[in-house]
Write a protein that holds these residues in place. Structure first.
Motif, mmCIF file in Angstrom:
data_model
loop_
_atom_site.group_PDB
_atom_site.id
_atom_site.type_symbol
_atom_site.label_atom_id
_atom_site.label_comp_id
_atom_site.label_asym_id
_atom_site.label_seq_id
_atom_site.Cartn_x
_atom_site.Cartn_y
_atom_site.Cartn_z
ATOM 1 N N ALA A 447 0.840 -1.202 0.000
ATOM 2 C CA ALA A 447 0.000 0.000 0.000
ATOM 3 C C ALA A 447 0.873 1.249 0.000
ATOM 4 O O ALA A 447 0.605 2.220 -0.714
ATOM 5 C CB ALA A 447 -0.939 -0.016 1.208
ATOM 6 N N ALA A 448 1.946 1.223 0.805
ATOM 7 C CA ALA A 448 2.888 2.334 0.795
ATOM 8 C C ALA A 448 3.589 2.439 -0.549
ATOM 9 O O ALA A 448 3.813 3.538 -1.080
ATOM 10 C CB ALA A 448 3.904 2.158 1.910
ATOM 11 N N HIS A 449 3.931 1.310 -1.127
ATOM 12 C CA HIS A 449 4.588 1.287 -2.446
ATOM 13 C C HIS A 449 3.708 1.960 -3.484
ATOM 14 O O HIS A 449 4.165 2.775 -4.307
ATOM 15 C CB HIS A 449 4.873 -0.163 -2.830
ATOM 16 C CG HIS A 449 5.620 -0.336 -4.115
ATOM 17 N ND1 HIS A 449 4.994 -0.270 -5.339
ATOM 18 C CD2 HIS A 449 6.928 -0.574 -4.377
ATOM 19 C CE1 HIS A 449 5.880 -0.450 -6.302
ATOM 20 N NE2 HIS A 449 7.066 -0.649 -5.737
ATOM 21 N N ALA A 450 2.408 1.654 -3.467
ATOM 22 C CA ALA A 450 1.492 2.236 -4.445
ATOM 23 C C ALA A 450 1.275 3.725 -4.195
ATOM 24 O O ALA A 450 1.132 4.510 -5.148
ATOM 25 C CB ALA A 450 0.159 1.484 -4.400
ATOM 26 N N ALA A 453 3.565 6.325 -5.866
ATOM 27 C CA ALA A 453 3.434 6.589 -7.301
ATOM 28 C C ALA A 453 2.728 7.916 -7.570
ATOM 29 O O ALA A 453 2.914 8.520 -8.639
ATOM 30 C CB ALA A 453 2.690 5.437 -7.969
ATOM 31 N N GLY A 454 1.926 8.409 -6.623
ATOM 32 C CA GLY A 454 1.211 9.671 -6.830
ATOM 33 C C GLY A 454 1.929 10.900 -6.314
ATOM 34 O O GLY A 454 1.410 12.021 -6.451
ATOM 35 N N TRP A 455 3.082 10.726 -5.721
ATOM 36 C CA TRP A 455 3.811 11.883 -5.188
ATOM 37 C C TRP A 455 4.548 12.609 -6.319
ATOM 38 O O TRP A 455 5.098 11.991 -7.235
ATOM 39 C CB TRP A 455 4.812 11.431 -4.128
ATOM 40 C CG TRP A 455 4.136 10.988 -2.843
ATOM 41 C CD1 TRP A 455 2.814 10.747 -2.653
ATOM 42 C CD2 TRP A 455 4.776 10.734 -1.598
ATOM 43 N NE1 TRP A 455 2.568 10.343 -1.375
ATOM 44 C CE2 TRP A 455 3.763 10.330 -0.690
ATOM 45 C CE3 TRP A 455 6.085 10.789 -1.156
ATOM 46 C CZ2 TRP A 455 4.025 10.008 0.630
ATOM 47 C CZ3 TRP A 455 6.360 10.465 0.154
ATOM 48 C CH2 TRP A 455 5.342 10.082 1.046
ATOM 49 N N ARG A 456 4.589 13.958 -6.236
ATOM 50 C CA ARG A 456 5.195 14.788 -7.266
ATOM 51 C C ARG A 456 6.308 15.638 -6.669
ATOM 52 O O ARG A 456 6.213 16.097 -5.524
ATOM 53 C CB ARG A 456 4.150 15.690 -7.913
ATOM 54 C CG ARG A 456 3.089 14.929 -8.682
ATOM 55 C CD ARG A 456 3.703 14.245 -9.908
ATOM 56 N NE ARG A 456 2.704 13.487 -10.655
ATOM 57 C CZ ARG A 456 2.479 12.201 -10.527
ATOM 58 N NH1 ARG A 456 3.206 11.508 -9.648
ATOM 59 N NH2 ARG A 456 1.567 11.583 -11.233
ATOM 60 N N PRO A 457 7.385 15.863 -7.433
ATOM 61 C CA PRO A 457 8.529 16.616 -6.900
ATOM 62 C C PRO A 457 8.304 18.125 -6.927
ATOM 63 O O PRO A 457 7.384 18.628 -7.573
ATOM 64 C CB PRO A 457 9.662 16.217 -7.856
ATOM 65 C CG PRO A 457 8.953 15.979 -9.158
ATOM 66 C CD PRO A 457 7.633 15.380 -8.803
ATOM 67 N N ALA A 458 9.172 18.806 -6.210
ATOM 68 C CA ALA A 458 9.229 20.270 -6.243
ATOM 69 C C ALA A 458 10.676 20.684 -6.482
ATOM 70 O O ALA A 458 11.608 19.943 -6.179
ATOM 71 C CB ALA A 458 8.716 20.862 -4.933
ATOM 72 N N ARG A 459 10.857 21.881 -7.035
ATOM 73 C CA ARG A 459 12.215 22.340 -7.318
ATOM 74 C C ARG A 459 12.763 23.098 -6.121
ATOM 75 O O ARG A 459 12.071 23.887 -5.492
ATOM 76 C CB ARG A 459 12.203 23.252 -8.541
ATOM 77 C CG ARG A 459 13.596 23.558 -9.078
ATOM 78 C CD ARG A 459 13.536 24.383 -10.331
ATOM 79 N NE ARG A 459 13.002 25.713 -10.055
ATOM 80 C CZ ARG A 459 12.811 26.642 -10.988
ATOM 81 N NH1 ARG A 459 13.048 26.350 -12.254
ATOM 82 N NH2 ARG A 459 12.333 27.835 -10.667
#
Length: 603
Positions: A447-450, A453-459
């Motif tokens: 569940a943590a692995h999935a 996948a929805g996390w997005r980076p920031a600069r």
């Protein structure tokens, strides 16, 4: 009788003499390659084309006993069961008189040894000493050689028998008679039969493509060995394994019967037994596979028949095939269905017989199963490029997947993740302004692995400090003793995945402070005080500090040195699988490692 009739009779007699010597030559030299050397002693001149074909054995006249006859099988049964002390195998060969004594060892397995093999030159001095002419004489050839006196030959053989056959074996002689038609060898066989009551006779082996008429191409020792392989097994042939009690973890020895006592093979036959064994908790650890003949009723130690070594995959089953060639002869063929390896010897692959008592004495007392594991990851979500953060997320997912694949993880593994952005919220164009931390509460690993996948980076805009101190505070709250969702018996670990150190609670030279006032040292000490292991996985090695280092470099080196004191990993050097192994508590033997394969799986 007319002159014409006398000439015809003389011609017939010369032809018969020539045929007599040609027959002896065929017998004597069909397998030796010395046939051409006999031409000088042949009567009637050398053999004519087509009169002898050395590539094929001449047919053996007479009725020879079957190789696997009922008397032979009964004699072997009597030996194994202890009704007779020994068997004496005797064969008159074209080179010597061979005597082999067979006794049963402590486990009843027949063992053979030479018991007085004698060259013909010593046993019957009247025979020619040259090997090729000796064979010619034994086969019945006369030619131009001096004819051996038959009475002298009989006297020499009888004297030899009286000298080399002990009285204790007078009623346990087995005649190996694989040749017929050799004139003097047949006389010697007849003398043996007249002198001693034979228990059994062994003739040629059944014919096969390599031996069209079944005539032997092996020596007496090989013939006896083939015969002994048809004896019944005097004791169970067992494989020594270890068994782990599923409740207590205690380790005990376990024996699996591969071939039961009383089992016997027919000539040329083998038998295969398959068994599934299991590896211990460590991968590719060499184990010994001792095959034993069980101890007898006298309390003697079991006999080690073979003890091959192999390496087993941790926790995995391995299907092995053992081949029986006869009493005391067992080969490890490898995986079931595989091709057999070389014949097993009485010992290990390096020729040394293992000490079974020492091997059993060094078994571990038990196995210690690892406790449940709760792992928390902190992931730095701000980077110079999206690919920088994407690599951290992918690495974290790989570690989680590797942990989930570990044997026995199942419900005993829980994973939580905290992602942290920089405090300068307006630079994060991919998330709402109010987001500083992304959290996956402790739960199932996949569940943590999935969720990652929805996390997005920031600069990021600066390369001095991150908000790691806030992520550590979140982990500390999630692992508080008052958190009812945690397992009290679990082992806990934290892996910090990032590039920059945490910010200090107050401004430190050029290193910005945490706007929320979190002190990463306090959070770190609180985690470690609860027995939580803290490790780091860094994008790059922290800077080396010397006299010329800047205050920022000194702070960075000191912060990462403190955070990494548990253990540190580096991008490009350490794999996700290796990091997972370091995070997970290990299975351990209570004592030395187990050197036997396991009879039952640990999981």
């Amino acid at each position: 009788m007319s002159e014409k009739e006398r000439e015809a009779a003389r011609a017939a007699l010369l032809a018969a003499e020539h045929a007599w010597d040609i027959r002896a030559t065929e017998l004597a030299f069909a397998d030796s390659g010395h046939g051409a050397r006999s031409a000088s002693v042949l009567r009637g001149g050398p053999a004519k084309p087509g009169e002898r074909t050395p590539a094929q054995w001449p047919p053996s006249p007479g009725n020879l006993p079957a190789h696997d006859s009922a008397p032979v099988r009964q004699a072997l049964t009597d030996l194994v069961n202890g009704r007779i002390d020994a068997l004496l195998f005797v064969e008159f060969t074209p080179d010597c008189i061979t005597v082999i004594k067979v006794v049963a060892d402590a486990s009843g397995i027949p063992r053979q040894s030479d018991a007085g093999t004698t060259k013909w030159g010593s046993a019957a001095p009247s025979l020619d000493r040259r090997p090729e002419f000796l064979r010619f004489q034994l086969a019945g050839g006369i030619g131009t050689l001096p004819v051996p006196d038959r009475r002298d030959f009989d006297t020499a053989v009888t004297r030899w028998l009286r000298e080399f056959v002990p009285p204790s074996c007078a009623h346990s002689i087995v005649l190996v008679n694989r040749r017929s038609g050799w004139t003097l060898l047949d006389r010697a066989v007849a003398l043996l039969r007249a002198t001693y009551p034979l228990r059994a006779e062994i003739g040629p082996v059944p014919a096969n493509p390599a031996e069209p008429d079944g005539t032997p191409r092996t020596d007496t020792a090989d013939a006896v060995r083939e015969s002994l392989r048809t004896a019944p097994l005097p004791a169970d042939h067992t494989l020594l394994l270890a068994r782990v009690d599923p409740g207590t973890g205690a380790v005990r020895t376990h024996t699996h019967v591969l071939f039961p006592a009383g089992y016997r093979l027919r000539h040329g036959e083998t038998a295969t037994a398959e068994i599934t064994v299991y590896g211990g908790p460590a991968d590719r650890v060499p184990v010994v596979l001792p095959v034993l003949a069980d101890a007898g009723t006298d309390g003697s130690e079991p006999v080690v028949l073979s003890a091959r070594r192999t390496a087993l995959t941790a926790f995995a089953p391995a299907r092995l095939a053992f081949v029986l060639h006869g009493p005391g002869e067992v080969t490890l063929a490898g995986p079931a269905g595989g091709s057999p390896s070389g014949r097993a010897t009485n010992g290990t692959a390096d020729g040394r017989t293992p000490d079974i008592s020492a091997l059993v004495g060094r078994l571990p007392r038990g196995i210690i199963r690892p406790p449940a594991l709760e792992v928390f990851f902190t992931v730095e979500m701000s980077g110079a490029e999206p690919a920088e953060t994407a690599e951290r997320l992918a690495f974290t997912q790989e570690v989680i997947a590797a942990l989930a694949r570990r044997p026995g993880s199942g419900n005993s593994l829980r994973v939580g993740v905290v992602g942290h952005y920089d405090h300068v919220i307006h630079e994060n164009s991919y998330t709402p302004r109010s987001v500083l931390l992304l959290t996956v509460p402790p739960g199932p690993a996949m569940a943590a692995h999935a969720a990652l996948a929805g996390w997005r980076p920031a600069r990021r805009e600066q390369d001095t400090a991150s908000s790691l101190e806030d992520a550590l505070r979140k982990v500390r709250l999630a692992t508080a003793p008052t958190n009812g969702t945690l397992r009290p018996d679990a082992e806990r670990a934290v892996l910090i995945v990032g590039r920059r150190p945490p910010g200090p609670p107050e401004q430190h030279d050029m290193v910005p402070s945490c706007p929320l006032g979190a002190d990463w040292r306090v959070e770190l000490n609180s985690l470690r005080a609860r027995g939580i292991r803290v490790m780091t996985r860094l994008d790059r090695a922290h800077p080396h500090v010397d006299g010329s280092a800047s205050p920022v470099q000194r702070y960075t080196a000191a912060a990462w040195g403190t955070l990494s004191s548990g253990r540190s990993f580096l991008r490009g050097d350490d794999t996700a699988a290796g990091v997972a192994d370091a995070l997970a508590p290990a299975w351990r033997w209570d004592g030395p490692p187990c050197r036997l394969a396991l009879a039952t799986p640990l999981l």
